[in-house]
Design an enzyme around this catalytic site. Sequence first.
Site, short mmCIF file in Angstrom:
data_model
loop_
_atom_site.label_atom_id
_atom_site.label_comp_id
_atom_site.label_asym_id
_atom_site.label_seq_id
_atom_site.Cartn_x
_atom_site.Cartn_y
_atom_site.Cartn_z
N SER A 96 -6.80 56.69 -88.82
CA SER A 96 -6.50 55.74 -89.90
C SER A 96 -6.35 54.30 -89.42
O SER A 96 -6.57 53.37 -90.18
CB SER A 96 -5.23 56.17 -90.63
N HIS A 101 -9.49 59.82 -94.51
CA HIS A 101 -10.37 58.65 -94.50
C HIS A 101 -11.84 59.01 -94.37
O HIS A 101 -12.69 58.12 -94.27
CB HIS A 101 -9.94 57.68 -93.40
N LYS A 134 -7.48 57.81 -101.61
CA LYS A 134 -8.23 56.74 -100.94
C LYS A 134 -9.62 56.64 -101.57
O LYS A 134 -9.75 56.05 -102.65
CB LYS A 134 -8.22 57.00 -99.44
C1 LIG Z 1 -4.60 60.27 -92.04
C2 LIG Z 1 -3.69 60.26 -93.23
N1 LIG Z 1 -3.19 61.43 -93.68
C3 LIG Z 1 -2.37 61.48 -94.75
C4 LIG Z 1 -2.00 60.35 -95.43
C5 LIG Z 1 -1.06 60.46 -96.59
O1 LIG Z 1 -1.76 60.53 -97.77
P1 LIG Z 1 -1.09 60.05 -99.15
O2 LIG Z 1 -1.10 58.56 -99.08
O3 LIG Z 1 -1.97 60.61 -100.19
O4 LIG Z 1 0.28 60.60 -99.20
C6 LIG Z 1 -2.51 59.12 -95.01
C7 LIG Z 1 -2.19 57.87 -95.68
O5 LIG Z 1 -1.63 57.31 -96.30
C8 LIG Z 1 -3.38 59.07 -93.89
O6 LIG Z 1 -3.86 57.90 -93.44
#
Ligand SMILES: Cc1ncc(COP(=O)(O)O)c(C=O)c1O
Length: 386
Positions: free
Chosen positions: A179, A207, A238
């Site tokens: 990320s 992502h 996203k």
């Molecule tokens: C790699 C990764 N996994 C999980 C999440 C969490 O997802 P959510 O924002 O839908 O809770 C994020 C980001 O926010 C992320 O970058």
Amino acid sequence: MNLLASIAHQLDALDNAQLRRKRRVVEAVRGTRLTVEGREMLAFCGNDYLGLAQHPVLAEAAQRGAAQWGVGATASPLVCGHTASHESLELELARFLGLPRALYFYAGFPANVGLLPALVGRGDAVFSDALNHACLIDGARLSRAQIHVFPHADLAALDAQLAACTSPRKLIVTDAVFSMDGDIAPLPEMLRLAERHDALLLIDDAHGFGVLGPGGRGSAAHFDLRSPRLIVMGTLSKAAGAAGAFVAGDARIVEWVMQRARSYIFATAAPAMVTEALRASLRLIEAEEWRRERLRAHAKRLHDALSGDAAIGRLLDSPTPIQPLIIGGNGEALDRMAALWRQGLWVPAIRPPTVPEGTARLRISLSAAHDDADVAQLIEALRAGV
Ligand SMILES: Cc1ncc(COP(=O)(O)O)c(C=O)c1O
């Protein structure tokens, strides 16, 4: 020192280290234009990679969903919060991914925090990339399994850790697209290691989903990976432009996660207006290849313009819409963000603990909603801001 005084002291320490985070109030959103304090900023900060978060088709689907189902799901999916809309979304996700079954969670963070403890427990072992997202780290900690952190994308280290492990259950976990770095994990090699060492492989495709692979099917499809050992988690907040996450893979594993993930069982389901928006989003993700083509073109343009220009920073070699420009110090990264802000651009500075010490960066996030002139403006502003 009482508790309040010690918290005030900790807040001061954050200020002194330039690590105190502040929110800005967004007053209006118009695609990639966000209004803050009455001023419209060109944003390179969201994760709306395909430009779907404001799409009228999604907004209309959400409105229809709200009219039909209301705005709250009222209970856990295991009580009465799982509507026909949630059920359809799960079936459509599984079909889209080409996997036996998918389970829809209301958000990505709790999905991982529930998923890992459902899969492994005390006496088992988790093998976790050093740059994994916080929710994978927290999920691993909550599981009480032994955690082996391997250096980022280091397959030899992972192989050695797996070989030395005698735990009955082994789970390898990795971001599929990192990320804060934008690089793609070596998933085919990791799956081979999982097979050789009788382990499961959990990938977090937050992502990659919508962005990589044929039809945007994600990182596993990008590498054409298929295996009952592979568990795919992806967020729908996203590229999909709405909210929530899925866990998909072997039907027995997904059923077990539904039976055991505490963040699924003991939390209210997402409202059906969100699942309706997501069903519409899936159709656009699959049909509109031009969005991914445009993203790739933007990334190439940025690289052609900035790679090798050390004065601007070190642009990492990322094949995804996440384009990190490494600056180094926290203060410098904040100064660069401020210089861009003065020019009307919103590019976030990311500092420790989100990224390792000494690697503070501008995280440029590209979107299909940007046009060529937006990317040109960013390049000019970066050049002017040093
Ligand atoms: C790699 C990764 N996994 C999980 C999440 C969490 O997802 P959510 O924002 O839908 O809770 C994020 C980001 O926010 C992320 O970058």
